[in-house]
Scaffold this motif. Structure first.
Motif, PDB file in Angstrom:
ATOM      1  N   THR A   1       0.908  -1.351  -0.001  1.00 13.84           N
ATOM      2  CA  THR A   1      -0.040   0.131  -0.007  1.00 13.84           C
ATOM      3  C   THR A   1       0.769   1.355  -0.146  1.00 13.84           C
ATOM      4  O   THR A   1       0.393   2.487   0.391  1.00 13.84           O
ATOM      5  CB  THR A   1      -1.204   0.092   1.250  1.00 13.84           C
ATOM      6  OG1 THR A   1      -0.226  -0.220   2.323  1.00 13.84           O
ATOM      7  CG2 THR A   1      -2.006  -1.054   1.037  1.00 13.84           C
TER       8      THR A   1
ATOM      9  N   LEU B   1      -6.830   0.734  -1.717  1.00 13.13           N
ATOM     10  CA  LEU B   1      -7.064   1.367  -0.058  1.00 13.13           C
ATOM     11  C   LEU B   1      -8.492   1.609   0.055  1.00 13.13           C
ATOM     12  O   LEU B   1      -9.405   1.638  -0.991  1.00 13.13           O
ATOM     13  CB  LEU B   1      -6.414   2.785  -0.517  1.00 13.13           C
ATOM     14  CG  LEU B   1      -4.996   3.102  -0.538  1.00 13.13           C
ATOM     15  CD1 LEU B   1      -4.598   4.248  -0.496  1.00 13.13           C
ATOM     16  CD2 LEU B   1      -4.277   2.483   0.415  1.00 13.13           C
ATOM     17  N   GLU B   2      -8.681   1.497   1.232  1.00  7.11           N
ATOM     18  CA  GLU B   2     -10.135   1.707   1.641  1.00  7.11           C
ATOM     19  C   GLU B   2     -10.408   3.084   1.813  1.00  7.11           C
ATOM     20  O   GLU B   2      -9.592   3.851   2.288  1.00  7.11           O
ATOM     21  CB  GLU B   2     -10.521   1.142   2.926  1.00  7.11           C
ATOM     22  CG  GLU B   2     -10.455  -0.281   2.809  1.00  7.11           C
ATOM     23  CD  GLU B   2     -10.723  -1.199   3.991  1.00  7.11           C
ATOM     24  OE1 GLU B   2     -11.294  -0.476   5.158  1.00  7.11           O
ATOM     25  OE2 GLU B   2     -10.362  -2.409   4.283  1.00  7.11           O
TER      26      GLU B   2
ATOM     27  N   ALA C   1      -8.746   0.729   8.638  1.00 14.08           N
ATOM     28  CA  ALA C   1      -8.895  -0.059   7.304  1.00 14.08           C
ATOM     29  C   ALA C   1      -8.420  -1.454   7.646  1.00 14.08           C
ATOM     30  O   ALA C   1      -7.312  -1.699   7.626  1.00 14.08           O
ATOM     31  CB  ALA C   1      -8.099   0.621   6.296  1.00 14.08           C
TER      32      ALA C   1
ATOM     33  N   GLU D   1      -7.393  -3.695   4.363  1.00 17.52           N
ATOM     34  CA  GLU D   1      -6.673  -2.992   3.384  1.00 17.52           C
ATOM     35  C   GLU D   1      -5.703  -3.816   2.903  1.00 17.52           C
ATOM     36  O   GLU D   1      -4.883  -4.350   3.605  1.00 17.52           O
ATOM     37  CB  GLU D   1      -6.151  -1.749   3.749  1.00 17.52           C
ATOM     38  CG  GLU D   1      -5.908  -0.512   2.810  1.00 17.52           C
ATOM     39  CD  GLU D   1      -6.122   0.893   3.451  1.00 17.52           C
ATOM     40  OE1 GLU D   1      -6.838   1.695   3.024  1.00 17.52           O
ATOM     41  OE2 GLU D   1      -5.201   1.130   4.388  1.00 17.52           O
TER      42      GLU D   1
END
Ligand SMILES: Nc1ncnc2c1ncn2[C@@H]1O[C@H](COP(=O)(O)OP(=O)(O)OP(=O)(O)O)[C@@H](O)[C@H]1O
Ligand SMILES: [Mg+2]
Length: 686
Positions: free
Chosen positions: A372, A412-413, A449, A452
């Motif tokens: 991420t 990504l949330e 998250a 994620e």
């Protein structure tokens, strides 16, 4: 000609490491081996201990991220293979994995479990497994990682047929200490003083059926004189090798009709039954199932949860009891790491399958999510698509970066609080700072998250699309971000893992955000290239200083052209100050500050340099850009005809972009055109 040939052979021969060869070919008696252990008891480590030590051996890096102390294990950088299988951006999951190895090597429990790497498709699960396999393979060939096994010799009286009567390899490459019967092994180890203060020698398990058969026969022959039996033993170094199926096994579920448990635990050798007369004679058995082969090392279960229930019991026994059950034989002890991997979809099925409950209970699950962080994701692509590997094609700056941005955005949330956009969140995750956001906020974001990194676009998809763009004949030898983004977009239509139109639209929308980001990046870059004219900035700076000096001292400025004294040029001063948001009410302070600074320097006999004042430098650059933008007539680039003077100026900028920012002839022209079209559109914001 002949001479040359010998000379070349000699040259190659000189590369051979004789000392190493001798080491690796070491062979000795059981007595010799006890000496080896005395010197280095670690040769008797079990598979988990060896795997853990192997990982640790490459060293670690400690660092802090969002106030959290993290460890990076150098092993996963794969420097030993030029970084070919390097794993990026997954330090936390890898820490968890190494901890499991550590606990298992201490015997705290995980050694009785299947280590299950779990994550979305293409999250580097297989890569991690491959690294571990290659790692222990190599480790076994080093001095630190040496391990031993044994062969039986002179078995004429045991009834071995053919060549095997002269020499019979322990079919499961067992630790020679297993030759000491379990009932007095521990005592023997103690009395011989094999352990050292750092390492306690402890070898579990009994010989495999074939060795036990030979052992018993020899014991009979010598009337129970164990020392005589040992004269039939030659200990040798064991080199693990996936190719030779020594110490490394791989099992992949296939069509269940074509697969039975013999693939895991070995099979009867029907040819030999004729020789030995019985199908339960261990001499007529091939110990070549994946569990047999992987003894002393590691067995990898690809897509372990697709395993047919028929194999389940073998797997459970192998993990929990370290025992397997070859057809027609008693339980057989094994010593190996059992590593499985599975993707999300299969795991979800497992959760609702009661047959698999027993397995679920015996796994240590390690989540391997997607990356991420944009900069880490970019490294995946930079590894494969770099100037060294891609010949004859140039990859324009920001091409891999934009692809990585999109990949991360899909994972990504949406941030719940903080009125944060997704793009901003992406930047925060990547270590950028945003006014008003602390490291605690980022920690919170990560915490809220939960899933994620477990969804989104896989690196494999991006890799495929980049390579499509690379082989396409558009772009005159240069691949730019738009070409890749177009590939990414058009591929969405056929993406097998995208299930809904809504998701497809969402991914498309994210691509739009990336394009906006890219516009900003290149606009800035072109601006910097245009204003990177040091001489012009210095001149502008001198002019500005002359004016603020006159202003603060309430004097007039000499016009260099006319020689006349004039009022300070307020318009010029403001046009610079406005670039960095100095309001009218603050301008006096700002000018005085600079004059004071210059004065202080003068006392020390030093000259003012605009580069020492970051804000002023930025203001000057922006001002210069604004002035030159018109003189260069960037916008005129959009039209076909450009006059010579403009063309020269453009070429200067272009060369700067090539020299300083990694552009080529093609993409620098493209980017200038692109930025010109943005300016022509008239939506420039400072
Ligand atoms: N964190 C990462 N660091 C480096 N490379 C990565 C990373 N994640 C994915 N990759 C790259 O993505 C590709 C797919 O990785 P790999 O085959 O290991 O995934 P996987 O998790 O086994 O996928 P699957 O579930 O489909 O079997 C490889 O080229 C790998 O190098
Ligand atoms: Mg895989």
């Amino acid at each position: 000609m002949v001479e040359i040939r010998t000379a070349m052979v000699e040259k190659i021969a000189a590369m051979q490491d004789f000392a190493l060869y001798r080491d690796l070919a070491w062979e000795g008696s059981f007595e010799d081996y006890l000496q080896v252990i005395r010197q280095n008891p670690q040769v008797t480590r079990n598979a988990f201990q060896r795997a853990y030590d192997m990982i640790i051996r490459y060293g670690i890096e400690e660092y802090t991220d969002n106030k959290k102390k993290l460890i990076r294990y150098n092993f996963f950088k794969d420097e030993q293979n030029g970084g070919a299988d390097a794993v990026y951006g997954l330090d936390i999951p890898l820490m968890r994995l190494v901890h499991v190895f550590k606990a298992a090597s201490e015997g705290y429990g995980p050694e009785k479990r299947v280590i299950l790497l779990h994550g979305p498709v293409g999250s580097s699960k297989s890569t991690i497994a491959r690294l571990l396999k290659k790692g222990i393979e190599h480790y076994s060939s080093t001095t630190d990682g040496a391990l031993y096994t044994f062969d039986w010799i002179n078995l004429d009286d045991v009834g071995m047929a053919g060549a095997e009567s002269a020499r019979f390899k322990c079919p499961m490459n067992e630790e020679p200490l297993r030759l000491i019967p379990l009932s007095w092994r521990e005592k023997a180890i103690k009395e011989l003083g094999l352990s050292s203060p750092q390492f306690t020698v402890k070898v579990d398990g009994e010989l495999d059926p074939a060795c036990r058969f030979i052992f018993n026969k020899l014991m009979d022959k010598y009337g129970g004189d164990w020392s005589k039996v040992m004269q039939h033993v030659r200990v040798r170094r064991l080199l693990l090798s996936e190719k030779d199926r020594v110490g490394i096994g791989t099992f992949q579920p296939k069509d269940e009709k074509n697969q039975d448990s013999t693939e895991l635990t070995g099979d009867i050798n029907y040819r030999k039954i004729a020789e030995y007369g019985s199908d339960s004679d261990p001499r007529a058995f091939n110990f070549d199932g994946e569990f047999n082969v992987a003894n002393r090392g590691i067995v990898e279960f690809i897509e372990v949860l697709k395993l047919d229930v028929a194999f389940l019991y073998d797997l459970l026994g192998a993990s929990q009891e370290h025992k397997i059950k070859p057809k027609k034989f008693a339980q057989t002890d094994i010593d190996e790491v059992i590593l499985g991997h599975t993707n999300e979809a299969e795991y979800k099925k497992l959760l609702s399958n009661e047959f698999m409950e027993a397995l679920r209970d015996r796994t240590v699950k390690i989540d391997i999510p997607y990356i991420t962080r944009v900069s880490e994701e970019q490294r995946i692509y930079a590894k494969d698509y770099n100037a060294g590997k891609i010949r004859g094609k140039h990859i324009a700056p920001h091409t891999l970066e934009t692809a990585a941005m999109w990949a991360v955005l899909t994972r990504l949330e949406d941030p719940k609080k903080h009125q944060l956009t997704l793009v901003q969140k992406m930047k925060l995750y990547d270590g950028k700072t945003l006014p008003g956001f602390t490291q605690d906020n980022i920690k919170e974001l990560r915490k809220e998250a939960v899933r994620e990194g477990m969804d989104g676009i896989s690196p494999r998809y991006i890799q495929d699309k980049i390579s499509n763009a690379l082989v396409s004949d558009r772009g005159e030898g240069c691949v730019n971000p738009f070409m890749v983004m177009n590939e990414l977009e058009s591929g969405l239509r056929h993406h097998s893992l995208i299930t809904s139109d809504e998701q497809r639209r969402h991914y498309s929308m994210l691509l739009g955000l990336v394009k906006q980001e890219y516009e900003d990046i290149v606009k800035n870059e072109v601006q910097r290239a245009i204003s990177a004219d040091e001489e012009a900035i210095a001149k502008l700076c001198a002019n500005y200083i002359d004016n603020i000096k006159a202003y603060t001292q309430k004097e007039r400025v000499k016009n260099k052209y006319t020689g006349q004294d004039e009022e300070p040029d307020e318009r010029l001063m403001r046009s610079i100050e406005e670039k960095i948001d100095i309001p009218d009410s603050r301008k006096d302070d700002f000018r005085r500050e600079i004059m004071n600074y210059i004065g202080a320097l003068a006392i020390e006999g030093r000259q003012f340099d605009f580069r020492t004042n970051e804000r002023l430098q930025k203001a000057l650059e922006l001002k210069l850009f604004e002035d030159q933008k018109d003189s260069i007539k960037l916008t005129s680039l959009v039209s076909a005809v450009v006059d010579r003077d403009t063309q020269e100026k453009i070429d200067v900028v272009k060369n700067r972009m090539i020299r300083n920012y990694g552009y080529c002839e093609v993409c620098s022209t493209d980017v200038l055109n692109f930025v010109a079209s943005i300016f022509a559109r008239g939506d420039v914001k400072d």
